[in-house]
Motif scaffolding. Structure first.
Motif, short mmCIF file in Angstrom:
data_model
loop_
_atom_site.label_atom_id
_atom_site.label_comp_id
_atom_site.label_asym_id
_atom_site.label_seq_id
_atom_site.Cartn_x
_atom_site.Cartn_y
_atom_site.Cartn_z
N LYS A 292 0.82 -1.24 -0.05
CA LYS A 292 0.03 -0.11 -0.05
C LYS A 292 0.86 1.15 -0.12
CE LYS A 292 -3.86 2.32 2.49
NZ LYS A 292 -4.57 2.24 3.64
N LYS A 293 0.72 2.03 -1.03
CA LYS A 293 1.42 3.29 -1.01
C LYS A 293 1.37 4.27 -0.17
CE LYS A 293 3.89 1.91 -4.83
NZ LYS A 293 5.27 1.85 -4.84
N LYS A 294 1.98 4.79 0.69
CA LYS A 294 1.85 5.74 1.74
C LYS A 294 3.14 6.78 1.74
CE LYS A 294 0.29 5.21 5.76
NZ LYS A 294 -0.10 4.85 7.12
N LYS A 295 2.85 8.21 1.79
CA LYS A 295 3.75 8.93 1.79
C LYS A 295 4.37 9.05 3.07
CE LYS A 295 2.16 12.06 -2.12
NZ LYS A 295 1.70 13.08 -2.47
N SER A 296 5.97 9.39 3.21
CA SER A 296 6.70 9.74 4.44
C SER A 296 6.70 11.35 4.45
CB SER A 296 7.88 8.75 4.23
OG SER A 296 7.81 7.24 4.04
N ARG A 297 5.67 11.50 4.98
CA ARG A 297 5.81 13.14 4.88
C ARG A 297 6.80 13.81 5.66
NH1 ARG A 297 0.77 14.78 2.59
NH2 ARG A 297 -0.80 13.29 2.44
N LEU A 298 7.14 13.27 7.09
CA LEU A 298 8.24 13.90 7.86
C LEU A 298 9.41 13.80 7.25
CD1 LEU A 298 8.78 15.30 10.51
CD2 LEU A 298 9.08 13.04 11.50
N LEU A 299 9.77 12.38 6.62
CA LEU A 299 10.99 12.23 5.82
C LEU A 299 11.31 13.15 4.70
CD1 LEU A 299 11.58 8.47 6.39
CD2 LEU A 299 12.62 10.19 7.71
N ALA A 300 10.01 13.03 3.88
CA ALA A 300 10.06 14.03 2.89
C ALA A 300 10.45 15.45 3.07
CB ALA A 300 8.88 14.09 1.96
N LEU A 301 9.85 16.04 4.23
CA LEU A 301 9.88 17.43 4.48
C LEU A 301 11.48 17.67 5.03
CD1 LEU A 301 8.72 20.04 5.34
CD2 LEU A 301 8.09 19.11 7.39
N ALA A 310 13.54 6.68 1.00
CA ALA A 310 14.07 5.78 2.19
C ALA A 310 12.94 5.50 3.17
CB ALA A 310 15.15 6.71 3.03
N GLY A 311 11.83 6.32 3.20
CA GLY A 311 10.72 6.04 3.95
C GLY A 311 9.83 4.86 3.41
N LEU A 314 11.90 1.62 3.79
CA LEU A 314 11.67 1.10 5.36
C LEU A 314 10.48 0.44 5.60
CD1 LEU A 314 13.33 4.40 7.20
CD2 LEU A 314 14.22 1.78 6.98
N LYS A 315 9.40 0.89 4.82
CA LYS A 315 8.04 0.44 4.86
C LYS A 315 8.00 -1.14 4.36
CE LYS A 315 5.15 4.58 4.79
NZ LYS A 315 6.08 5.57 5.04
N ALA A 316 8.69 -1.08 3.40
CA ALA A 316 8.73 -2.29 2.57
C ALA A 316 9.53 -3.23 3.35
CB ALA A 316 9.30 -2.33 1.18
N GLN A 317 10.54 -2.91 4.20
CA GLN A 317 11.62 -3.75 4.94
C GLN A 317 10.88 -3.83 6.31
OE1 GLN A 317 15.71 -2.38 4.74
NE2 GLN A 317 14.99 -0.68 3.43
N LYS A 318 9.73 -3.42 6.66
CA LYS A 318 9.11 -3.33 8.10
C LYS A 318 9.17 -4.80 8.58
CE LYS A 318 5.49 -0.88 9.06
NZ LYS A 318 3.87 -0.57 9.14
N LYS A 658 22.87 9.18 0.57
CA LYS A 658 21.82 9.84 1.62
C LYS A 658 20.78 8.75 1.92
CE LYS A 658 19.38 14.23 1.68
NZ LYS A 658 18.74 15.48 1.18
N MET A 659 20.23 8.15 0.82
CA MET A 659 19.06 7.24 1.36
C MET A 659 19.62 6.22 2.35
SD MET A 659 17.08 6.27 -1.94
CE MET A 659 16.38 4.68 -1.38
N PHE A 660 20.82 5.64 2.36
CA PHE A 660 21.35 4.92 3.14
C PHE A 660 21.44 5.50 4.62
CE2 PHE A 660 23.15 1.91 -0.28
CZ PHE A 660 22.22 0.98 0.18
N CYS A 661 21.91 6.74 4.63
CA CYS A 661 21.91 7.45 5.76
C CYS A 661 20.50 7.78 6.74
CB CYS A 661 22.84 8.69 5.65
SG CYS A 661 24.73 8.51 5.18
N ILE A 662 19.79 8.05 5.81
CA ILE A 662 18.48 8.08 6.21
C ILE A 662 17.91 6.86 6.92
CG2 ILE A 662 16.14 8.81 5.82
CD1 ILE A 662 17.26 10.80 3.52
N GLU A 663 18.03 5.64 6.00
CA GLU A 663 17.49 4.67 6.59
C GLU A 663 18.20 4.17 7.96
OE1 GLU A 663 17.12 1.35 3.82
OE2 GLU A 663 16.80 2.71 2.11
N ALA A 664 19.66 4.28 7.98
CA ALA A 664 20.11 3.91 9.16
C ALA A 664 19.83 4.81 10.29
CB ALA A 664 21.94 4.09 9.04
#
Length: 743
Positions: A292-301, A310-311, A314-318, A658-664
């Protein structure tokens, strides 16, 4: 199939294979460590119980003849029955009973007592020893459950390890769904696929399991050595040093548990994979997919487009990262709660014990089974060089009637003892009975001081020293307007009576009328706590010798409180303690305490508790970090396609980093953000429950250890992503889009 496919896959997918091997190593290491440590603690605790209480299972006390002893031995489950001469005496003969099968001890002992014609209270059990074998009294409301708790912890950790290894296998196997779909379409059966996958699991895990077993033994041996290093600094260390034990059964349990954990973890994804139809498997495109597609508003902001990507990742890896999130959250929460608890406990102990008694005692000597009138070394004690002050005293218990007319005006205004303490203030059968008699029957503890100490106490409170009366501690705790840490006291009785009638605690008809020398709220300098609702009496030895026959109730032991001239030197205090022991120990059975050594012992015990509990928290953190490493080292095949697609639409390698840093950052900070409010709530609750001020706790709050623990989690998660990201960025993205293997 193994020769043609599995061996080639292992060689060409080293990252995935290393992930599985690391997970198997971690599982075997932890299982070996926990099993070995658990076995050593069990052996040490069992040996301690046997040393202190004996190795008997049940005990019969009563008038037992030789014929009855033979009757006990005739029971089929009785291995032997031995008369305990050390305990036999006025209460009767004590017989220690040993069973072939301990598990029926609680059923057989009542039958033996019934056969001998004895009551049930003649039976006793070696409860602690039996509990070491998981044998509990069926009628006990709170049986010893420490051993059961250890086993529960072992099972929970094993379950966590299954989740870790399962994730490693799942990552590896899910990356090959497309390939196995092709194999199924050309005739490979589900059984062959399962056998192939289980065979890979066995080959990859065998060496790591053996290595983990050896490392677990070494780690547990190191923990035992560290514990002994702490214990070696204690004065009674000879009976507290831990021995290292190992048994072949531990080896068998460790290896079998590790194999089961690994194979079961591999079987779960293997059975799921083998049940997929060829069409479903072939259509699987790999990579991370969101249901289910959901926007990661806080990370995008905060981080822009990379934050959004990255958000979604992370949802796909939950599901794959669920174990690491849970483990990291529990570890950080457990560590922070533990550190705050010990800081609060240390602060409370400092206030209520070490600071409270800092100027009260330096050495305390307990004379076992000695009455104060039979101790004749008081003057010689005071002559020892280095002793500033010495008091010899004994305690006894009496009772006293307190009529309503004798209660103080302040106490009456509060509603009387019934309001402040209820039944705790009355020695009568119930409060109503006491009230009907027109007086409260209160406990009156007696502190018997040697004559010189009593004279000094009289001078301290400002009265003429005399030895023909008692001094009453005239106070009762106003529990309505104060708490236990900051008590407010009011006078218990009016200070008008010149005499007090003390009653024998066991036989109230036996009593003695004693002159009252003074009423006071100043206690002598002794290491004593006085009950809040009692009328405490301080009495000289000369007077006690005249009234002891009537009052009785004296405790078995006598105490010696010593103040040293040099109160800050541990070596000098130890030497003084030895000098006191040399004088007293030849004639009396004595036990001594040293205030400075008590402080050192308390600190070492706190360190030991922190070492053990902190180790468990670190273990939980390591499980979570291992799960992150397991995932990042095994997700290459899934994510190389994903990042190849990003690069093809213009995302730079810097954006991927940068994506990796955000995920970590999210993986590491999520447990901290979940835990910090809970920890803060615990601190506020615990500080209030301890009746401390937050301003008192904040200076000793364990900020530095918690910060180091947090940074360690963040650093290891970052390292895991650094290794995984570095491998991905080295791959040829064009090759990744068309080839199913990763060299």
């Amino acid at each position: 199939m193994w020769k043609d496919y599995s061996s080639g896959f292992i060689k060409n997918n080293k990252a995935s294979s290393l992930s599985i091997m690391a997970a198997a190593l971690i599982a075997a290491l932890f299982l070996s460590f926990l099993c070995t440590l658990f076995y050593n603690f069990w052996m040490d605790e069992t040996a301690r119980i046997i040393l202190e209480d004996g190795d008997w299972d049940g005990r019969i006390t009563g008038e037992i003849s030789e014929l009855q002893l033979s009757t006990i031995k005739s029971f089929a489950n009785v291995e032997k029955a031995v008369i305990n001469n050390a305990l036999s005496g006025a209460k009767g003969t004590v017989v220690d009973i040993y069973f072939y099968n301990r598990r029926v001890a609680y059923q057989d002992m009542p039958l033996i007592a019934e056969r001998l014609g004895l009551e049930e209270n003649a039976v006793s059990y070696n409860t602690l020893l039996l509990s070491q074998y998981l044998i509990h009294d069926p009628n006990a409301k709170q049986p010893p459950m420490l051993l059961s708790l250890y086993l529960v912890v072992l099972v929970l950790v094993s379950f966590s390890l299954i989740l870790i290894i399962h994730n490693s296998f799942a990552v590896s196997m899910n990356a090959r769904i497309h390939q196995f779909g092709i194999f199924s379409s050309i005739g490979a059966t589900p059984g062959q696929i399962r056998f192939c996958l289980m065979q890979e699991a066995a080959i990859l895990s065998l060496v790591p399991i053996l290595a983990g077993w050896l490392l677990g033994i070494a780690l547990s041996f190191g923990v035992m050595k560290a514990a002994n290093l702490l214990v070696s600094q204690l004065p009674q260390r000879d009976n507290m040093l831990l021995q290292f034990y190992y048994h072949p059964a531990i080896f068998a349990v460790t290896i079998l548990a590790s194999l089961f954990t690994v194979l079961f973890s591999a079987w779960l994804p293997a059975i799921k994979l083998s049940r997929m139809t060829p069409l479903e498997a072939i259509r699987n495109a790999g990579g991370l997919q969101l249901k289910k597609k959901k926007k990661s508003r806080l990370l995008a902001l905060l981080f822009g487009m990379e934050g959004e990507l990255a958000g979604n990742a992370l949802k796909a890896q939950k599901k794959a990262l669920r174990t690491s999130t849970l483990s990291l959250t529990l570890s950080f929460f457990g560590f922070s709660i533990m550190m705050n608890f010990f800081s609060l406990s240390t602060l409370s102990t400092q206030y209520t014990y070490f600071e409270k008694y800092q100027n009260v005692w330096d050495i305390m000597v307990t004379l076992k089974d000695t009455e104060i009138e039979n101790f004749g070394l008081t003057e010689k004690l005071r002559e020892i060089r280095g002793i500033q002050d010495c008091v010899v005293y004994q305690k006894a218990m009496a009772k006293v009637h307190i009529p309503d007319s004798w209660q103080s005006d302040e106490l009456a205004a509060l509603g009387g003892p019934a309001v402040l303490a209820g039944q705790a203030a009355s020695g009568a059968t119930d409060a109503a009975t006491a009230k009907e008699a027109g007086a409260w029957l209160a406990e009156a503890p007696i502190v018997i001081l040697d004559d010189d100490a009593f004279r000094a106490y009289c001078k301290e409170i400002g009265i003429t020293p005399r030895l023909d009366g008692t001094i009453i501690l005239n106070q009762i705790w106003d529990s309505l307007h104060s708490n236990f840490r900051h008590r407010i006291y009011v006078p218990y009785v009016k200070e008008a009576q010149d005499t007090v009638t003390l009653l024998n605690a066991k036989q109230e008809s036996d009593q003695a009328e004693i002159p009252v020398l003074a009423y006071t709220q100043t206690v002598p300098v002794l290491k004593e706590e006085y009950d809040n609702y009692t009328l405490v009496q301080f009495m000289p030895l000369s007077l006690w010798e005249k009234t002891a026959d009537h009052l009785g109730g004296a405790e078995e032991d006598t105490y010696i409180r010593i103040l040293s001239e040099n109160r800050t030197d541990p070596a000098g205090m130890a030497a003084l303690e030895q000098e006191v022991s040399r004088l007293i120990s030849p004639d009396y059975d004595m036990v001594s305490e040293n205030r400075i050594q008590d402080k050192i012992t308390n600190d070492l015990m706190i360190q030991g508790y922190q070492l053990i509990l902190g180790g468990l928290c670190v273990m939980l953190a390591f499980i979570g970090i291992a799960n992150v490493f397991s995932y990042t080292l095994g997700f290459l095949h899934q994510r190389k396609r994903e990042f190849a697609q990003y690069l093809s639409v213009g995302l730079t390698p810097g954006g991927i980093r940068k994506m990796f840093c955000i995920e970590a950052l999210v993986i590491a900070l999520r447990p901290l953000l979940i835990t910090l409010p809970l920890t803060a709530a615990f601190i506020v609750f615990a500080v209030r429950a301890s009746y401390l001020n937050l301003s008192e706790f904040l200076p000793v709050a364990p900020v530095a250890p918690i910060a180091v623990f947090s940074l360690a989690i963040l650093g290891f998660v970052a390292l895991a992503y650094y290794i995984g990201g570095k491998k991905i960025l080295r791959c040829s993205m064009a090759e990744a889009l068309r080839n199913d293997t990763l060299a």
